[in-house]
Each structure stands twice: as structure tokens, then as C-alpha cells.
Write a protein that holds these residues in place. Structure first.
Motif, PDB file in Angstrom:
ATOM      1  N   LEU C  21       0.926  -1.251  -0.072  1.00  0.00           N
ATOM      2  CA  LEU C  21       0.009  -0.001  -0.069  1.00  0.00           C
ATOM      3  C   LEU C  21       0.992   0.926  -0.038  1.00  0.00           C
ATOM      4  O   LEU C  21       0.369   2.167  -0.873  1.00  0.00           O
ATOM      5  N   PHE C  23       4.006   1.594  -1.102  1.00  0.00           N
ATOM      6  CA  PHE C  23       4.552   1.729  -2.446  1.00  0.00           C
ATOM      7  C   PHE C  23       3.573   2.289  -3.440  1.00  0.00           C
ATOM      8  O   PHE C  23       3.907   3.183  -4.146  1.00  0.00           O
ATOM      9  N   LEU C  24       2.398   1.727  -3.378  1.00  0.00           N
ATOM     10  CA  LEU C  24       1.381   2.301  -4.230  1.00  0.00           C
ATOM     11  C   LEU C  24       1.073   3.829  -4.075  1.00  0.00           C
ATOM     12  O   LEU C  24       1.136   4.679  -4.978  1.00  0.00           O
ATOM     13  N   ALA C  25       1.271   4.139  -2.687  1.00  0.00           N
ATOM     14  CA  ALA C  25       0.716   5.628  -2.377  1.00  0.00           C
ATOM     15  C   ALA C  25       1.774   6.611  -2.926  1.00  0.00           C
ATOM     16  O   ALA C  25       1.632   7.715  -3.488  1.00  0.00           O
ATOM     17  N   LEU C  26       2.854   6.208  -2.608  1.00  0.00           N
ATOM     18  CA  LEU C  26       4.283   6.836  -2.586  1.00  0.00           C
ATOM     19  C   LEU C  26       4.893   7.018  -4.022  1.00  0.00           C
ATOM     20  O   LEU C  26       5.230   7.831  -4.759  1.00  0.00           O
ATOM     21  N   LYS C  27       5.116   5.678  -4.389  1.00  0.00           N
ATOM     22  CA  LYS C  27       5.968   5.362  -5.884  1.00  0.00           C
ATOM     23  C   LYS C  27       5.020   5.573  -6.806  1.00  0.00           C
ATOM     24  O   LYS C  27       5.720   6.062  -8.060  1.00  0.00           O
ATOM     25  N   VAL C  28       3.866   5.043  -6.949  1.00  0.00           N
ATOM     26  CA  VAL C  28       2.912   5.087  -7.985  1.00  0.00           C
ATOM     27  C   VAL C  28       2.104   6.131  -8.020  1.00  0.00           C
ATOM     28  O   VAL C  28       1.955   6.958  -9.174  1.00  0.00           O
ATOM     29  N   GLY C  29       1.561   6.306  -6.807  1.00  0.00           N
ATOM     30  CA  GLY C  29       0.582   7.574  -6.691  1.00  0.00           C
ATOM     31  C   GLY C  29       1.139   8.865  -6.576  1.00  0.00           C
ATOM     32  O   GLY C  29       2.295   8.777  -6.196  1.00  0.00           O
ATOM     33  N   ASN C  30       0.576  10.210  -6.474  1.00  0.00           N
ATOM     34  CA  ASN C  30       1.175  11.413  -6.283  1.00  0.00           C
ATOM     35  C   ASN C  30       0.854  11.781  -5.068  1.00  0.00           C
ATOM     36  O   ASN C  30       0.898  13.095  -4.649  1.00  0.00           O
ATOM     37  N   LEU C  31       0.941  10.875  -4.060  1.00  0.00           N
ATOM     38  CA  LEU C  31       0.628  11.362  -2.643  1.00  0.00           C
ATOM     39  C   LEU C  31       2.112  11.758  -2.163  1.00  0.00           C
ATOM     40  O   LEU C  31       2.882  10.986  -2.057  1.00  0.00           O
ATOM     41  N   ARG C  55      -8.698  17.335 -13.795  1.00  0.00           N
ATOM     42  CA  ARG C  55      -7.479  16.554 -13.320  1.00  0.00           C
ATOM     43  C   ARG C  55      -6.371  16.696 -14.518  1.00  0.00           C
ATOM     44  O   ARG C  55      -5.401  16.131 -14.512  1.00  0.00           O
ATOM     45  N   ARG C  67      -2.485  21.469 -11.830  1.00  0.00           N
ATOM     46  CA  ARG C  67      -3.388  20.306 -12.097  1.00  0.00           C
ATOM     47  C   ARG C  67      -4.866  21.274 -12.323  1.00  0.00           C
ATOM     48  O   ARG C  67      -5.165  22.284 -11.356  1.00  0.00           O
ATOM     49  N   GLU C 108      -4.665  14.673 -25.232  1.00  0.00           N
ATOM     50  CA  GLU C 108      -5.451  15.084 -24.350  1.00  0.00           C
ATOM     51  C   GLU C 108      -5.214  16.717 -24.139  1.00  0.00           C
ATOM     52  O   GLU C 108      -4.089  17.202 -24.645  1.00  0.00           O
TER      53      GLU C 108
END
Lengths: 269, 264, 155
Positions: C21, C23-31, C55, C67, C108
């Protein structure tokens, strides 16, 4: 108080559906401190009677009274309070397969008491010693033979020193040696604990040795009762057939059916 | 007459399905009411987390890795025709975090842990262990069912997160190490496109809801199974089929709901 | 299985799950880590935003600096009101212009910022006044065909 029977059953009727009546107007009583046998052929409603005493099913008519309380009038909490004072040996043992023998016996102590671990250990080993299986404490139920499993189940049934112990077919499927052992254990644990026992069985010879009183059931009714000696001497045809294991008699060999010749298509005349 | 018969069959089937749904809902309510024991005695729930969650680790990790690798291969193939291979990280991460992670891990979980829960409870019932426990004045729903329910519910979001993480790692191996996508672009584009709340948190919420659905179906089918070998095996099959369908249906509803929330 | 071993495996499982979780939050997401990135909000009015979505990125010189957080319709001026959240590390002059651009031909939409020369910087709540609307492909093609038809050489 002590002279009133522990279990009183009055005019008890029960059926899973209105078409199939399992028990009809059964009246019996189990005095304190005694071992009472409920005998009868397969499917005569003996096991159902135990379920009614344990409060698993509700009677259609009549009542079961244990220690002065009508079972089907108790609420969930009252029923559980009552069941803590009951022990039951199930026909196939019903040991918890994911727990060791030790944990099976300790189960109710852990659930219902706050005893410290070493007290539980001592109690469990005492119970296991009484059935001769102290050495099997760490085995899993799957590693036990049928006779050993039955003895463990017996030790579990009396784990909390219940006032009433119910045995559902304790002799079914045992070899002659285990048979004698289990019979003696039932008698001994009843007398040692000062408990009262109800034994449901169709094993006549074994149970006549150990019980104080016998009720004979057929088709959901009590057809005869008496002490083992009275039963042996009885001239009642059903009792005679049952005690001596005759194939045909008042309890018919044939399930009710139409005329045999007609079913085979043989015309008369 | 033939049409009447078949219409009646459809009617009977529908009524049966609704009745079962009602029973399952009542059962879920019962499980929730008797959940106190699982909380006051966490050891019971921890044990079930082991069986539901820890034992599913390997299958989830391996599947996640492979799904991520395949996504990277397929995605790269398509993206390079538009010259935008650097979007590979975005494609893989969004697919995994939003959809594939929660859904595929839930489907695997339903067949791995859900079926085991049903079989276990069903066999306990068939061998009279449930009745025996009830006769010992220990509530079987509180002692047997609720810990398994919560063990499954708590394991599911962690497994889904692990699946997504392993998938992204797999995509990194294939995309960056084998196919030569730029490392910086892979991670930077991913981080720019994946939103914590709208993608990751929603994914976690999805998997938690799936966990409740699977756990409810599995425990209900087990507790409701006819106490025979055949009954238990049928119930186990039903658990896999019904909980998989339930996961897909819930996914549609939740995705629609979450998309609407984004739009505003 | 004894209970210590069981607790060990459950502990390991929970740790791996939470590590995933994280890893997802810090490395993958923009948290961002500990909310270290602060933002300021400015608005801009456009005649036409084309296909701009909430967005969508805000870029200056190709670098993502913020953004789009909201797209509304301003009923007074009959224009689109776009709210931009810009990273506080990037400061822009008051006379910065905003335009709606497209990545590639069919990509886009995003908001492009072109810095001006003012000494004062944009602060939260400001409005960007110089804006350029989206180039809508249909309109371009339509105008092209119209011009072609009008011009004498087109006959």
C-alpha cells in the motif's frame, strides 16, 4: 429437590413435518444419579428425543423439563446456561478436527471459565487419564482409531462435570473390546461425577449390563419400560423380539407396502 | 401448456434466488451481531487471517507479477505505434490499481480462500461439530463463522494492494529492463497520472467491498450446506461461482459510482 | 502449527500488505511525502475549453506545474471558468497568460502557462486575465473549407 427426577418428559410430540410424526405422546422420567437407556430400532425417534432434551428443536406438544425448567420456554441465554450443565456424546464423536485431542477437551474450559493455563492442563490430563488416553493428548482427531475417538469424545462430554450427560449411540461401530471399555466408562463417569445419564442405543446386550432402567421405543412411542432384569424376563412380544434380535415380530421386517403379488403384476384367479 | 411450464420454471427459479438472497442477508446480519467475540479474542481472527490471507500470498504475488508483465508487453506493442511508449507506466498502473488489482485478486481469493472457508464450515456441519459446539453453549456463528468472515475481509485489501504492487514491478521488469522504456519517464508519468484518492484509495475501497461480498457468500454457503459430502462439494462450487459473479457485479456498480464522483 | 509461528506468518503478511500500500501511495501515486508540496489556486476564464477535463495537467515550458481542479460555467460572462492548482515552488508573474493546448494532434488537452514580465507574482485567488481558448479542430477545418470556397482561386 433431590427426589424429583432430573429429566421429566410429558406427553411429548414432535414431527419435522405434519405428515411425518417422529414422536407421539412420549412420557418418561430420568431420576437423578441413574443411567437410563432409550432403546429402539433405527429411526424410532431416539436421537430426536435427545435433541428435544438439548433444546435443539421445539416440541409440537408437551414439554421437556430439566432440573425443573421447561426447555422450550428458555430464551437463548437461558438455554445456553442450561447447556453448560449438559454434556453430549455425538454418534460420530463430532470432535473438532482442527484441534488436537488436548484442545478438544480444553475447549469448553477455555470458552466458559477463566481458569489459568496450568489448571486447564491439569484438568484436561485428568479427564484424558480417566479414559486411558493421556498419552494421546497431542494427537489430532484424524490420527485416532474409532474407539479412541469415542473415548476422547466421552472425555469431552464430561469435561465440565455436567449434571446430565447424553450419549447418542455410544456403542455404534465399535469392536468388542472398545465396546466393553466405553460401556464401563459411561457407568464409571456417571457414578464418579454424581451425574445423570441418558444413553440412546440399539445395542441391547451392552447396555443391559450398565444401565439402571430401560425405556423401549418403537414408532415414536414408549412401548415398554423396566429394569434390565425385568426386560430380560419380559414376555411382551416387542420386548422379546428386540432383546433376542428376531427378524420379524411386532416390529415388521417389511416396510408397509401394497400387496406383493399385485406389485409384481401377478393376477389373482 | 409447455410455455406455461417453462414460465413457471423461470418464476420458481426467480423466487428461489430471491429467497436465498434474503437468507444470505439475514445470515450476514447474524454474523455482524455475533462479531464481538472476534474482537475481544483477536487470536481467533489472526488464525483465520493466516488461512485466508497469508496462505494466499504466493498465488497473489505470482499472478500479480505475470499479469503486470503481460500488460507491459501488450501495452508496449500498442503504445509504440503511437510513439508514446513512455506512457507504459501510466497504462499499467491505472489498469492495475483501478481494476485488475482489486478484481483479479478478488477472483483468485474467491477460489483460493472462499472455497476453503465454505468447505471447512460445511464439513464441520456435516460431522456435527457445529451442533456439538452449540450444545456446549458456544455460539457457532460467533466462534466459527465470524472470525473467518473478518479474517477474509481484513486480508482482501492487503492482497489486492500486493497484487497491484507486484504487477507494477512486473511491468517495470518487462518495460524498463527488457523493452528499454526510459526509467524516469516510466515512474514520472505514472506518478503524474495516478491520483492517490481517486485511483489508489478507490481501489482499496473496492477490494474491501469485494472482501465483504466473498466472505459473506463463503460463510453463508458453508453454514447453509446440506450436511453431506455431496452437499458440501456443491456448496463449495456455488461459493466460487456466486462470489465471482458478485465481485464482477459489485465492480460495475462501484466503478459507475466512483466515475460519477470524479465527474463533479 | 503452534501459535507463535502462526503469528509470525500473519505478521509478515500484514507487513507485506502495508508495504505494498505504501509503495502504491508513494511511488505510484502522487501522494506527496508528509504534504510537503503546498499549492495555490488561481482561476482563468476561457471562451472555449475544448475537451479540457478536471485533473488535466497544467504545464509551463512542458513541465507539469499543477493540475486543473474544477471546470465551471460562468453565467455572467458566458465563459468557462477553470480553476488551477499550482505547486507553490513554481511562481508566475501577474501577467502570465494561459492557453488550452493539445498534446500531439489528437492527444488530451492541458493548460499551458506562458510567463509574463510583471514583477508582482500570482497569489492564491488571483485570476489570469490573458487567455487563449482551445483550438477546436472542427472549427479550424470548417473555417479552412469556408475560406477555400470564398477565395476566387478556389473555383
Amino acid at each position: 429437590m433431590s427426589d424429583a427426577p432430573l429429566v421429566e418428559i410429558q406427553d411429548l410430540s414432535f414431527g419435522y413435518s405434519s405428515a411425518r410424526q417422529i414422536l407421539s405422546d412420549v412420557t418418561l422420567s430420568v431420576p437423578r444419579g441413574k443411567v437410563v437407556a432409550l432403546m429402539g430400532g433405527s429411526g424410532c425417534g431416539k436421537t430426536t428425543l435427545l435433541r428435544l432434551i438439548g433444546g435443539q428443536v421445539r416440541p409440537d406438544r408437551g414439554y421437556v423439563k430439566v432440573a425443573g425448567e421447561v426447555i422450550h420456554e428458555l430464551d437463548q441465554a437461558g438455554l445456553y446456561r442450561m447447556r453448560r450443565r449438559m454434556g453430549m456424546l455425538f454418534q460420530f464423536g463430532a470432535l473438532f478436527t482442527d484441534m488436537s485431542v488436548f484442545e478438544n477437551i480444553a475447549f469448553q474450559m477455555r470458552e466458559h471459565t477463566d481458569l489459568p493455563e496450568d489448571a486447564i492442563r491439569d484438568l484436561v490430563l485428568m479427564k484424558l487419564n480417566a479414559v486411558g488416553l493421556r498419552g494421546a493428548a497431542e494427537l489430532m482427531p484424524s490420527e485416532l482409531s474409532g474407539g479412541m475417538a469415542r473415548r476422547v469424545a466421552l472425555a469431552r462430554a464430561v469435561a465440565l462435570d455436567p449434571m446430565l450427560v447424553m450419549y447418542d449411540e455410544p456403542f455404534a461401530g465399535l469392536d468388542p473390546i472398545s465396546l466393553g471399555v466405553v460401556g464401563q466408562l459411561i457407568r464409571r463417569s456417571n457414578d464418579a461425577l454424581g451425574a445423570t445419564s441418558v444413553v440412546v442405543t440399539h445395542d441391547v446386550q451392552q447396555s443391559l449390563h450398565i444401565v439402571d432402567y430401560v425405556y423401549l421405543m418403537a414408532d415414536g412411542r414408549i412401548v415398554a419400560q423396566g429394569t434390565p432384569d425385568e426386560m430380560r424376563a419380559s414376555t411382551h412380544p416387542t420386548v422379546h423380539q428386540f432383546i433376542h434380535g428376531e427378524a420379524d415380530g411386532p416390529v415388521a421386517f417389511h416396510y408397509p407396502a401394497g400387496d406383493y403379488a399385485a406389485a409384481l403384476g401377478i393376477m389373482h384367479g | 401448456m409447455a410455455e406455461r411450464g417453462s414460465i413457471a420454471t423461470v418464476g420458481a427459479f426467480t423466487l428461489g434466488a430471491i429467497r436465498r438472497l434474503g437468507q444470505a442477508t439475514l445470515f450476514l446480519g447474524q454474523v455482524l451481531r455475533h462479531s464481538g467475540t472476534s474482537l475481544t479474542r483477536p487470536a481467533l481472527t489472526v488464525r483465520e487471517i493466516y488461512f485466508a490471507g497469508a496462505l494466499s500470498l504466493i498465488i497473489i504475488m505470482v499472478s500479480g507479477l505475470f499479469v503486470g508483465m503481460v500488460l507491459a508487453l501488450q501495452g508496449y506493442d500498442t503504445l509504440q505505434t503511437y510513439g508514446s511508449e513512455e506512457k507504459l507506466g501510466v497504462l499499467v498502473a491505472l489498469s492495475l490499481v483501478r481494476e485488475l488489482g482489486p478484481v483479479v485478486s478478488a477472483l483468485l481469493f474467491a477460489s483460493r480462500a472462499g472455497s476453503a472457508i465454505t468447505a471447512e464450515i460445511g464439513l464441520m456441519k456435516a460431522t456435527e461439530q457445529i451442533v456439538a459446539m452449540d450444545m456446549m453453549a458456544v455460539h457457532p456463528v460467533a466462534r466459527v463463522v465470524a472470525p473467518r468472515f473478518w479474517g477474509a475481509v481484513l486480508s482482501m485489501p492487503l492482497l489486492a494492494a500486493l497484487f497491484s504492487a507486484m504487477g507494477i514491478f512486473g511491468a517495470y521488469i518487462v518495460g524498463v529492463r527488457l523493452l528499454g522504456v526510459d526509467v524516469g519517464a516510466f515512474w514520472a508519468q505514472m506518478q503524474a497520472a495516478v491520483d492517490f484518492e481517486q485511483d489508489i484509495l478507490n481501489g482499496v475501497i473496492k477490494s474491501a467491498v469485494f472482501g465483504v461480498g466473498i466472505a459473506a457468500v463463503a460463510t453463508f454457503e458453508g453454514f447453509d450446506a446440506p450436511p453431506t459430502a455431496e452437499g458440501v462439494s456443491r456448496a463449495t462450487t456455488r461459493t466460487v461461482v456466486h462470489s465471482s459473479l458478485l465481485v464482477l457485479a459489485l465492480d460495475l456498480v462501484l466503478t459507475g459510482f466512483m466515475m460519477r464522483m470524479w465527474g463533479e | 502449527m503452534n501459535s507463535r509461528a502462526l503469528e509470525f506468518w500473519v505478521g509478515l503478511f500484514v507487513l507485506i500488505g502495508f508495504a505494498s500500500l505504501l509503495f502504491l501511495a508513494l511511488k505510484v501515486g502522487n501522494l506527496g511525502v508528509g504534504g510537503a508540496t503546498t499549492e495555490y489556486t488561481v482561476t482563468a476564464l476561457f471562451n472555449n475549453i475544448g475537451g479540457l477535463k478536471v485533473r488535466a495537467p497544467v504545464r509551463s515550458a512542458g513541465v507539469t506545474v499543477g493540475r486543473v481542479t474544477a471546470v465551471d460555467f460562468d453565467t455572467k460572462g458566458y465563459q468557462a471558468k477553470v480553476t488551477l492548482n499550482i505547486d507553490s515552488t513554481y511562481q508566475f508573474p501577474k501577467d502570465t497568460s494561459a492557453s488550452i493546448l493539445t498534446t500531439g494532434v489528437l492527444g488530451e488537452n492541458y493548460v499551458g502557462l506562458e510567463a509574463g514580465g510583471d514583477d508582482a507574482m500570482l497569489v492564491s485567488g488571483d485570476q489570469i486575465t490573458i487567455t487563449q481558448s482551445a483550438v477546436v479542430l472542427e472549427q479550424v477545418i470548417g473555417r479552412f473549407l469556408y475560406d477555400k470556397a470564398q477565395s476566387p482561386g478556389g473555383k
